[in-house]
Motif scaffolding. Structure first.
Motif: not given
Length: 184
Positions: A38, A41-42, A85, A89, A115, A171, A175
């Motif tokens: 994550q 990807s951020q 995101e 987080t 999510r 992804q 999850e």
């Protein structure tokens, strides 16, 4: 008192699957891997936003309405995704590690359920809006670029969007597998 004893006996006789020896450790490892992905990807999304904003000012997109709309939709959809995101987080960081395993597990399930809603509803909308923003730019690319460069951009973008859709799907599947294991 008899009914309490009966309920207690039924509770004791219920079929409870055995807890795997390394079940919690396995979930924590997967949790850490997903957190790392994550963050990556951020960072990628953030860099993409910076590049698009730079491109926006480099070509003076504010002077042409179609260019302004296309790039704004692309930047906006990426910005919304980054904010989502970042928000999740922060939520994940606030999970109560010091609480009992049952309470922590319950909070993790709630987190991954949220999510899942993001993945099923918001992610497809943002992905489609990003692609639509790009599609709005295609007539301008055709008009201002050579036919070879336009063909390259068109075909490579189709390939990139297809690969990106597959990566997003993988992804999401990861999850969801963590959520499934948590619910067991």
């Amino acid at each position: 008192m008899n009914s309490y004893d009966e309920i207690k006996n039924q509770w004791d006789k219920r079929n409870v699957p055995p807890t795997p020896e390394k079940g919690v450790e396995e979930i924590i490892k997967k949790f850490a891997v997903i957190l790392k992905k994550q963050r990556i990807s951020q960072m990628v999304l953030g860099c993409t936003i910076v590049v698009l904003i730079g491109f926006f000012f480099y070509i003076s997109a504010y002077s042409h309405i179609q260019l302004l709309l296309g790039l704004s939709v692309m930047i906006g959809s990426l910005l919304i995704r980054v904010l989502l995101e970042y928000g999740t987080t922060i939520k994940k960081a606030k999970l109560p590690f010091g609480s009992s395993m049952a309470a922590y597990n319950e909070k993790l399930i709630a987190y991954y359920s949220a999510r899942r809603r993001i993945h099923y509803y918001i992610t497809p909308i943002l992905f489609v809006s990003y692609v639509l923003g790009f599609v709005w730019l295609l007539p301008l690319f055709r008009q201002n670029l050579s036919s070879g460069m336009y063909s390259y951009i068109l075909w490579s973008s189709i390939f990139i969007f297809a690969v990106l859709a597959v990566l997003i799907g993988v992804q999401i599947k990861r999850e969801l597998s963590v959520l499934k294991k948590l619910k067991q």
